[in-house]
Design a protein around this motif. Sequence first.
Motif, PDB file in Angstrom:
ATOM      1  N   ASP A  15      36.339  78.477  82.029  1.00 65.36           N
ATOM      2  CA  ASP A  15      36.527  77.150  81.641  1.00 65.36           C
ATOM      3  C   ASP A  15      36.393  77.056  79.939  1.00 65.36           C
TER       4      ASP A  15
ATOM      5  N   ASN B 185      33.160  67.970  90.815  1.00 63.38           N
ATOM      6  CA  ASN B 185      32.977  66.588  90.682  1.00 63.38           C
ATOM      7  C   ASN B 185      34.098  65.899  91.213  1.00 63.38           C
TER       8      ASN B 185
ATOM      9  N   GLY C 154      31.940  62.212  87.111  1.00 62.53           N
ATOM     10  CA  GLY C 154      32.182  63.444  85.783  1.00 62.53           C
ATOM     11  C   GLY C 154      33.485  64.112  85.994  1.00 62.53           C
TER      12      GLY C 154
ATOM     13  N   SER D  98      36.916  64.948  85.031  1.00 67.74           N
ATOM     14  CA  SER D  98      37.905  64.537  83.966  1.00 67.74           C
ATOM     15  C   SER D  98      39.250  65.040  83.994  1.00 67.74           C
TER      16      SER D  98
ATOM     17  N   HIS E 112      33.542  74.476  90.279  1.00 68.19           N
ATOM     18  CA  HIS E 112      33.203  75.092  89.190  1.00 68.19           C
ATOM     19  C   HIS E 112      32.189  76.112  89.636  1.00 68.19           C
TER      20      HIS E 112
HETATM   21  P1  5GP Z   1      35.672  68.315  85.664  1.00 71.89           P
HETATM   22  O1  5GP Z   1      35.134  67.473  84.396  1.00 71.89           O
HETATM   23  O2  5GP Z   1      37.011  67.484  85.697  1.00 71.89           O
HETATM   24  O3  5GP Z   1      34.768  68.464  86.835  1.00 71.89           O
HETATM   25  O4  5GP Z   1      35.863  69.457  84.890  1.00 71.89           O
HETATM   26  C1  5GP Z   1      36.977  69.792  84.254  1.00 71.89           C
HETATM   27  C2  5GP Z   1      36.593  71.225  83.451  1.00 71.89           C
HETATM   28  O5  5GP Z   1      38.008  71.434  82.983  1.00 71.89           O
HETATM   29  C3  5GP Z   1      35.870  71.046  82.289  1.00 71.89           C
HETATM   30  O6  5GP Z   1      34.693  71.567  82.515  1.00 71.89           O
HETATM   31  C4  5GP Z   1      36.657  71.318  81.156  1.00 71.89           C
HETATM   32  O7  5GP Z   1      35.743  72.014  80.182  1.00 71.89           O
HETATM   33  C5  5GP Z   1      37.818  72.185  81.726  1.00 71.89           C
HETATM   34  N1  5GP Z   1      38.798  72.124  80.876  1.00 71.89           N
HETATM   35  C6  5GP Z   1      39.542  71.016  80.364  1.00 71.89           C
HETATM   36  N2  5GP Z   1      40.673  71.147  79.530  1.00 71.89           N
HETATM   37  C7  5GP Z   1      40.782  72.631  79.893  1.00 71.89           C
HETATM   38  C8  5GP Z   1      41.818  73.709  79.443  1.00 71.89           C
HETATM   39  O8  5GP Z   1      42.679  73.479  78.848  1.00 71.89           O
HETATM   40  N3  5GP Z   1      41.688  75.062  79.800  1.00 71.89           N
HETATM   41  C9  5GP Z   1      40.514  75.330  80.391  1.00 71.89           C
HETATM   42  N4  5GP Z   1      40.240  76.713  80.752  1.00 71.89           N
HETATM   43  N5  5GP Z   1      39.760  74.604  80.925  1.00 71.89           N
HETATM   44  C10 5GP Z   1      39.769  73.071  80.607  1.00 71.89           C
END
Ligand code: 5GP
Length: 112
Positions: free
Chosen positions: A29, A85, A91, A93, A100
């Motif tokens: 991440d 999520n 949560g 995004s 995760h």
């Molecule tokens: P969510 O909030 O959707 O459950 O998790 C999305 C995750 O993707 C977040 O923890 C965020 O830090 C990660 N993330 C977002 N953009 C990128 C990216 O460009 N590269 C990587 N490796 N992780 C990303």
Amino acid sequence: MDDLFLKIIDREVPANIIYEDEIALAFEDINPQAPTHILVIPKTHIPKLSDADSSQKDILGHLMWATGEIARQLDIEDAYRVVVNNGAKAGQSVFHLHLHILSGRVFSWPPG
Ligand code: 5GP
């Protein structure tokens, strides 16, 4: 299709990839919430867990298996948390299904 994680699968967006097979990809991440924070994604576009249909059960099972395989490879198999999520209000995004894997610190319960 505007899907950031498909771009990581296609190597259009760089990531520190730690695991790959025919169904799944895993990478670090970009904004880690624990000393170990890995995202496990399907190579198929599934926006969120609740969008998966019955033909995709094997993919979901494979992703869950992959968390264990990755945890063994990272030597964290005795203490890690898996989080999904589902939906913006929970949560989420990035709208490409991801699990995760979090490890390396104490996790409270209930989760925040
Ligand atoms: P969510 O909030 O959707 O459950 O998790 C999305 C995750 O993707 C977040 O923890 C965020 O830090 C990660 N993330 C977002 N953009 C990128 C990216 O460009 N590269 C990587 N490796 N992780 C990303």
